[in-house]
Design a protein around this motif. Structure first.
Motif, PDB file in Angstrom:
ATOM      1  N   ASN A   1       7.828  -0.982  14.215  1.00  0.00           N
ATOM      2  CA  ASN A   1       7.211  -2.440  14.254  1.00  0.00           C
ATOM      3  C   ASN A   1       7.852  -3.257  13.287  1.00  0.00           C
ATOM      4  OD1 ASN A   1       5.395  -1.298  16.226  1.00  0.00           O
ATOM      5  ND2 ASN A   1       3.994  -0.692  14.944  1.00  0.00           N
ATOM      6  N   ILE A  25       4.784  10.710   4.823  1.00  0.00           N
ATOM      7  CA  ILE A  25       3.400  10.855   4.690  1.00  0.00           C
ATOM      8  C   ILE A  25       2.751  10.804   6.159  1.00  0.00           C
ATOM      9  CG2 ILE A  25       3.279   9.882   2.511  1.00  0.00           C
ATOM     10  CD1 ILE A  25       1.704   7.452   3.612  1.00  0.00           C
ATOM     11  N   LEU A  26       1.561  11.528   6.211  1.00  0.00           N
ATOM     12  CA  LEU A  26       0.972  11.394   7.376  1.00  0.00           C
ATOM     13  C   LEU A  26       0.069  10.272   7.581  1.00  0.00           C
ATOM     14  CD1 LEU A  26      -0.655  15.143   7.991  1.00  0.00           C
ATOM     15  CD2 LEU A  26       1.565  13.973   8.655  1.00  0.00           C
ATOM     16  N   ASP A  27       0.040   9.574   8.726  1.00  0.00           N
ATOM     17  CA  ASP A  27      -0.626   8.368   8.920  1.00  0.00           C
ATOM     18  C   ASP A  27      -2.084   8.481   8.812  1.00  0.00           C
ATOM     19  OD1 ASP A  27      -1.806   5.802  10.426  1.00  0.00           O
ATOM     20  OD2 ASP A  27       0.394   5.440  10.768  1.00  0.00           O
ATOM     21  N   ILE A  28      -2.806   7.536   8.240  1.00  0.00           N
ATOM     22  CA  ILE A  28      -4.232   7.952   7.834  1.00  0.00           C
ATOM     23  C   ILE A  28      -5.090   7.501   9.343  1.00  0.00           C
ATOM     24  CG2 ILE A  28      -4.962   5.476   7.251  1.00  0.00           C
ATOM     25  CD1 ILE A  28      -6.242   6.864   4.859  1.00  0.00           C
ATOM     26  N   ARG A  29      -4.616   6.888  10.200  1.00  0.00           N
ATOM     27  CA  ARG A  29      -5.107   6.688  11.576  1.00  0.00           C
ATOM     28  C   ARG A  29      -4.066   6.952  12.699  1.00  0.00           C
ATOM     29  NH1 ARG A  29      -6.709   0.618  10.830  1.00  0.00           N
ATOM     30  NH2 ARG A  29      -4.662   0.798  10.052  1.00  0.00           N
ATOM     31  N   ILE A  66       0.914   4.264  -2.668  1.00  0.00           N
ATOM     32  CA  ILE A  66       0.875   5.822  -2.340  1.00  0.00           C
ATOM     33  C   ILE A  66       2.222   6.641  -3.025  1.00  0.00           C
ATOM     34  CG2 ILE A  66       1.203   7.519  -0.385  1.00  0.00           C
ATOM     35  CD1 ILE A  66      -0.528   5.402   1.184  1.00  0.00           C
ATOM     36  N   GLY A  84       3.998  -6.436  15.995  1.00  0.00           N
ATOM     37  CA  GLY A  84       2.603  -5.345  15.319  1.00  0.00           C
ATOM     38  C   GLY A  84       2.558  -4.802  14.034  1.00  0.00           C
ATOM     39  N   GLN A  85       3.459  -5.196  13.289  1.00  0.00           N
ATOM     40  CA  GLN A  85       3.850  -4.658  11.974  1.00  0.00           C
ATOM     41  C   GLN A  85       2.523  -5.314  11.177  1.00  0.00           C
ATOM     42  OE1 GLN A  85       7.092  -5.582   9.650  1.00  0.00           O
ATOM     43  NE2 GLN A  85       6.852  -3.949   8.131  1.00  0.00           N
ATOM     44  N   GLU A  86       1.626  -4.181  10.597  1.00  0.00           N
ATOM     45  CA  GLU A  86       0.684  -4.494   9.604  1.00  0.00           C
ATOM     46  C   GLU A  86       0.847  -4.241   8.289  1.00  0.00           C
ATOM     47  OE1 GLU A  86      -2.806  -1.995  10.758  1.00  0.00           O
ATOM     48  OE2 GLU A  86      -2.687  -2.855  12.997  1.00  0.00           O
ATOM     49  N   VAL A  87       1.630  -3.287   7.925  1.00  0.00           N
ATOM     50  CA  VAL A  87       2.024  -3.045   6.424  1.00  0.00           C
ATOM     51  C   VAL A  87       3.556  -3.583   6.319  1.00  0.00           C
ATOM     52  CG1 VAL A  87       2.322  -1.545   4.705  1.00  0.00           C
ATOM     53  CG2 VAL A  87       0.568  -0.986   6.369  1.00  0.00           C
ATOM     54  N   ILE A 135       0.834  -1.231   0.045  1.00  0.00           N
ATOM     55  CA  ILE A 135      -0.058   0.024  -0.044  1.00  0.00           C
ATOM     56  C   ILE A 135       0.841   1.170   0.177  1.00  0.00           C
ATOM     57  CG2 ILE A 135      -0.109   0.057   2.423  1.00  0.00           C
ATOM     58  CD1 ILE A 135      -3.293   0.560   1.300  1.00  0.00           C
ATOM     59  N   PHE A 136       2.034   1.346   0.644  1.00  0.00           N
ATOM     60  CA  PHE A 136       3.055   2.489   0.646  1.00  0.00           C
ATOM     61  C   PHE A 136       3.646   2.457  -0.576  1.00  0.00           C
ATOM     62  CE2 PHE A 136       3.613   1.837   5.480  1.00  0.00           C
ATOM     63  CZ  PHE A 136       2.306   2.181   5.874  1.00  0.00           C
ATOM     64  N   HIS A 189       7.580   5.253  12.378  1.00  0.00           N
ATOM     65  CA  HIS A 189       6.430   6.021  12.874  1.00  0.00           C
ATOM     66  C   HIS A 189       7.147   7.191  13.775  1.00  0.00           C
ATOM     67  CE1 HIS A 189       2.953   3.339  12.615  1.00  0.00           C
ATOM     68  NE2 HIS A 189       3.854   2.334  12.521  1.00  0.00           N
ATOM     69  N   HIS A 217       9.048   0.999   7.746  1.00  0.00           N
ATOM     70  CA  HIS A 217       8.645   2.295   7.935  1.00  0.00           C
ATOM     71  C   HIS A 217       8.817   2.630   9.539  1.00  0.00           C
ATOM     72  CE1 HIS A 217       5.020  -0.187   8.722  1.00  0.00           C
ATOM     73  NE2 HIS A 217       4.659   0.736   9.430  1.00  0.00           N
TER      74      HIS A 217
END
Ligand code: 5GP
Length: 136
Positions: free
Chosen positions: A85, A27-31, A8, A91-94, A4-5, A100, A98
């Protein structure tokens, strides 16, 4: 399949960019944990930070310092959490490495999950020996 990144970065889906150069974007985190929460993302796609190309890793400190300064200046936050993460168990989802950068204020009520557990007698030195032996 691109992450997804990567989509983007390629402009295939929208993102709010803070900066972009030949190695990194932010980028800014969407959540967000808090407004201004930014993600520092390498153009190179790898799940783990350590798998990134050497020039990308070499530039990380500079980009991270500048992004941290920008997030603090824009939000007025006196502090940030810098979080990676690095793998699904962490806890890495993507699955695209990256970093944070999360603006923090005293008593802001945000919590990062963290359970500190003391070592038993002798364990600290034993673990230090193990990790030193694995250093390359
Ligand atoms: P992780 O858990 O992998 O360290 O964090 C992934 C982050 O990416 C999450 O904080 C999530 O909100 C953010 N994220 C996921 N999908 C998108 C998206 O499409 N756009 C943006 N800007 N952030 C995303």
């Amino acid at each position: 399949m691109p992450s997804i990144f990567s989509k983007i970065i390629a402009g295939q889906i929208p993102g709010q960019f803070v900066f972009r150069d030949e190695l990194w974007v932010a980028i800014l985190d969407i959540r967000p944990v808090a407004p201004g929460h930014a993600l520092l993302i390498p153009l190179a796609e790898a799940q783990h930070l350590a798998e990134l190309p050497a020039p990308t890793l070499a530039a990380l400190g500079d980009r991270l310092a500048r992004l941290t300064a920008a997030v603090k200046a824009a939000t007025g936050a006196p502090a940030v959490n810098v979080v990676v993460n690095d793998g699904p168990a962490a806890g890495q989802e993507v699955p695209h490495a990256h970093v944070h950068v999360i603006p923090r204020f005293a008593d802001d009520g945000r919590r990062l999950a963290w359970t500190a557990t003391p070592y038993a007698d002798g364990e600290l030195a034993a673990w230090a020996t193990k990790v030193r032996a694995a250093w390359r």
